[in-house]
Motif scaffolding. Structure first.
Motif, PDB file in Angstrom:
ATOM      1  N   GLU A   3       0.811  -1.212   0.000  1.00  0.00           N
ATOM      2  CA  GLU A   3       0.000   0.000   0.000  1.00  0.00           C
ATOM      3  C   GLU A   3       0.850   1.270   0.000  1.00  0.00           C
ATOM      4  O   GLU A   3       0.320   2.373  -0.076  1.00  0.00           O
ATOM      5  CB  GLU A   3      -0.942   0.000   1.195  1.00  0.00           C
ATOM      6  N   ALA A   4       2.179   1.119   0.086  1.00  0.00           N
ATOM      7  CA  ALA A   4       3.059   2.288   0.067  1.00  0.00           C
ATOM      8  C   ALA A   4       3.258   2.835  -1.335  1.00  0.00           C
ATOM      9  O   ALA A   4       3.687   3.977  -1.504  1.00  0.00           O
ATOM     10  CB  ALA A   4       4.423   1.929   0.673  1.00  0.00           C
ATOM     11  N   PHE A   5       2.969   2.019  -2.384  1.00  0.00           N
ATOM     12  CA  PHE A   5       3.129   2.501  -3.751  1.00  0.00           C
ATOM     13  C   PHE A   5       2.051   3.535  -4.066  1.00  0.00           C
ATOM     14  O   PHE A   5       0.968   3.550  -3.474  1.00  0.00           O
ATOM     15  CB  PHE A   5       3.060   1.338  -4.745  1.00  0.00           C
ATOM     16  N   PHE A   6       2.339   4.390  -5.028  1.00  0.00           N
ATOM     17  CA  PHE A   6       1.413   5.459  -5.386  1.00  0.00           C
ATOM     18  C   PHE A   6       0.081   4.880  -5.844  1.00  0.00           C
ATOM     19  O   PHE A   6       0.028   3.931  -6.638  1.00  0.00           O
ATOM     20  CB  PHE A   6       1.996   6.327  -6.495  1.00  0.00           C
ATOM     21  N   GLY A   7      -1.006   5.456  -5.354  1.00  0.00           N
ATOM     22  CA  GLY A   7      -2.338   4.986  -5.718  1.00  0.00           C
ATOM     23  C   GLY A   7      -2.718   5.430  -7.120  1.00  0.00           C
ATOM     24  O   GLY A   7      -2.319   6.511  -7.587  1.00  0.00           O
ATOM     25  N   GLU A   8      -3.527   4.603  -7.796  1.00  0.00           N
ATOM     26  CA  GLU A   8      -3.935   4.940  -9.152  1.00  0.00           C
ATOM     27  C   GLU A   8      -4.780   6.207  -9.163  1.00  0.00           C
ATOM     28  O   GLU A   8      -5.563   6.472  -8.248  1.00  0.00           O
ATOM     29  CB  GLU A   8      -4.704   3.784  -9.787  1.00  0.00           C
ATOM     30  N   ASP A   9      -4.560   7.008 -10.183  1.00  0.00           N
ATOM     31  CA  ASP A   9      -5.252   8.287 -10.384  1.00  0.00           C
ATOM     32  C   ASP A   9      -4.913   9.322  -9.321  1.00  0.00           C
ATOM     33  O   ASP A   9      -5.576  10.370  -9.253  1.00  0.00           O
ATOM     34  CB  ASP A   9      -6.777   8.090 -10.448  1.00  0.00           C
ATOM     35  N   GLU A  10      -3.885   9.058  -8.512  1.00  0.00           N
ATOM     36  CA  GLU A  10      -3.434  10.057  -7.541  1.00  0.00           C
ATOM     37  C   GLU A  10      -2.452  11.017  -8.211  1.00  0.00           C
ATOM     38  O   GLU A  10      -1.629  10.608  -9.029  1.00  0.00           O
ATOM     39  CB  GLU A  10      -2.762   9.381  -6.342  1.00  0.00           C
ATOM     40  N   PHE A  11      -2.533  12.291  -7.851  1.00  0.00           N
ATOM     41  CA  PHE A  11      -1.640  13.295  -8.430  1.00  0.00           C
ATOM     42  C   PHE A  11      -0.199  13.023  -8.028  1.00  0.00           C
ATOM     43  O   PHE A  11       0.104  12.790  -6.861  1.00  0.00           O
ATOM     44  CB  PHE A  11      -2.049  14.693  -7.976  1.00  0.00           C
ATOM     45  N   MET A  12       0.703  13.055  -9.018  1.00  0.00           N
ATOM     46  CA  MET A  12       2.116  12.776  -8.787  1.00  0.00           C
ATOM     47  C   MET A  12       2.955  13.995  -9.166  1.00  0.00           C
ATOM     48  O   MET A  12       2.661  14.697 -10.132  1.00  0.00           O
ATOM     49  CB  MET A  12       2.587  11.584  -9.641  1.00  0.00           C
ATOM     50  N   LEU A  13       4.013  14.186  -8.420  1.00  0.00           N
ATOM     51  CA  LEU A  13       5.049  15.160  -8.754  1.00  0.00           C
ATOM     52  C   LEU A  13       6.379  14.425  -8.732  1.00  0.00           C
ATOM     53  O   LEU A  13       6.738  13.815  -7.724  1.00  0.00           O
ATOM     54  CB  LEU A  13       5.060  16.316  -7.750  1.00  0.00           C
ATOM     55  N   VAL A  14       7.079  14.454  -9.853  1.00  0.00           N
ATOM     56  CA  VAL A  14       8.370  13.777  -9.970  1.00  0.00           C
ATOM     57  C   VAL A  14       9.379  14.787 -10.494  1.00  0.00           C
ATOM     58  O   VAL A  14       9.137  15.453 -11.512  1.00  0.00           O
ATOM     59  CB  VAL A  14       8.307  12.559 -10.916  1.00  0.00           C
ATOM     60  N   ALA A  15      10.504  14.917  -9.802  1.00  0.00           N
ATOM     61  CA  ALA A  15      11.544  15.862 -10.199  1.00  0.00           C
ATOM     62  C   ALA A  15      12.884  15.154 -10.319  1.00  0.00           C
ATOM     63  O   ALA A  15      13.184  14.226  -9.559  1.00  0.00           O
ATOM     64  CB  ALA A  15      11.640  16.994  -9.174  1.00  0.00           C
TER      65      ALA A  15
END
Length: 425
Positions: free
Chosen positions: A245-257
């Motif tokens: 459950e620590a992985f990013f949830g589907e359709d959740e907003f992501m910011l990657v730099a």
């Protein structure tokens, strides 16, 4: 029923020697093409070493180099297969989606069809449709589909669509670009069994500096999770917190730099290094934060001229922090969890297309999430059948130590076939 191994390998070997003879004499023209920068070498090109980009303007139908539709659309095909054995069931050792699935049987790790579009000096696109054959079934997916606007004012580029995030180095690669038969432990533990992916937009800025200094920021949502691709995850037992459950949830907003610097000290020595970060809500609805650092050094005996020996050392380290639902104590505010991992990969190339490698990996694990501490050492050897590297044979041994399973051993042989030139990245 498992496919017969001997006839399969014999067929691929025969095709390899045929392709090898066709492409052997192309090296000089290919290097001249690269030096003219007809096809720019990308910071994130999936290449083991700074070898030639095989484009000289003449279509070679045996290797697929420079085969195109009107000089605009370039097709690619890839096939990666592995055969080997391990001291325990491979399901217990397998971590990545494209890792070998079974011992004593052929695994079709990757079947991939792609198109690269180079329409003009401003517009490019890339589409790739790939699958791994797992559990007797094929799980296909459009891994990447994006349009790229390049050469924009101010040193900017934009990619829009579904992209493998520029996080560190390895995350951008498809299986045919891997230096090893299986994925790095830290990538699967922290980023997921496939590459971390965003559906949205990615903005790249090349700073006006004497060296390549590239900043990437991706904004979008996490794609819908596939049905585990037939991969059985480790048993979590009485884990207090569910690590998945620590992985990013589907359709959740992501910011990657990502910030990567490439510095050519001279024609023979190149340095690369940078930092990365990713933030989004996880499956439990809490925040997961990921941080990474990457570094690389490459040396080529002949510099930008063809042939000669080369040496490359590459390393990445990642660290995450997250909260997930407390599985054992309902209604209690969950504690912050974390994990850490790193790898070190060394490759030494010889003029006869042999490549010797040594890899060391470590992931720290976490008792609360029932994730084991794992250490793996892998010597390997690769032979490329031609200078264009469209066919390779790889042999690898894994010494694998876990605080849960103890020590395991595995030996794998891989045959990889590629048709087509460099992809748009």
């Amino acid at each position: 029923m498992h496919p017969p191994v001997a006839p399969f390998l014999s067929t691929v070997l025969a095709a390899g020697f045929l392709i090898s003879g066709s492409a052997w004499a192309q090296t000089s023209a290919q290097f001249e093409s690269q030096q003219r920068q007809k096809y720019e070498y990308s910071t994130f090109s999936a290449m083991s070493a700074p070898v030639v980009l095989p484009m000289d303007g003449k279509a070679d139908w045996l290797t697929g180099l420079d085969v195109s539709l009107a000089g605009k659309i370039f097709p690619h095909m890839h096939l990666d297969t592995a055969f080997g054995t391990a001291s325990t069931e491979q399901e217990e050792l397998r971590a990545g989606h494209h890792d070998p699935e079974e011992r004593d049987a052929v695994t079709f790790q990757n079947i991939e069809f792609s198109l690269s579009g180079r329409l003009d000096e401003y517009n490019e696109f890339f589409i790739t449709y790939a699958a791994a054959v797992t559990g007797g079934r094929i799980d296909p997916i459009f891994e990447e589909v994006f349009w790229k606007f390049k050469n924009l004012p101010g040193g900017f580029e934009v990619r829009g669509g579904r992209v493998y995030n520029r996080f560190g180095i390895q995350n951008t690669y498809h299986p045919h670009g891997f230096d090893w038969i299986d994925q790095y432990l830290v990538n699967t533990r922290i980023l997921g069994e496939d590459s971390m992916t965003t559906i949205g937009a990615e903005i790249t800025w090349l700073a006006p500096l004497p060296w390549t200094s590239q900043f990437d920021v991706a904004l979008g949502v996490a794609p819908q999770a596939e049905d585990d691709h037939g991969h059985e995850h480790e048993e979590e037992g009485e884990a207090r917190y569910a690590a998945e459950e620590a992985f990013f949830g589907e359709d959740e907003f992501m910011l990657v730099a990502n910030w990567t610097n490439v510095y050519n000290y001279n024609d023979f020595n190149q340095f690369r290094g940078g930092i990365s970060g990713a933030w989004a809500d996880n499956v439990s609805g809490y925040r997961t934060s990921i941080y990474g650092v990457h570094a690389e050094y490459q040396w080529r005996e002949n510099g930008f001229d063809p042939g000669g020996r080369y040496f490359r050392v590459r390393s990445e380290a990642m660290f995450n922090r997250y909260k997930v639902e407390d599985e054992l104590v309902e209604g209690r505010n969950p504690e912050t969890q974390q994990d850490f991992g790193a790898y070190l990969s060394l490759l030494y190339g010889l003029p006869n297309n042999l490549e010797l490698g040594l890899r060391g990996e470590y992931v720290a694990g976490n008792a609360d999430t029932a994730q084991d501490s794992r250490f793996r050492v892998s010597p390997g050897i690769t032979w490329y059948a031609n200078d264009a590297r469209t066919l390779r044979f790889r042999l690898q041994y894994n010494y694998d130590n876990s605080n849960e399973r103890g020590t395991d051993h595995a030996v794998w042989a891989q045959v990889s076939f590629a048709w087509g030139g460099p992809e748009v990245r």
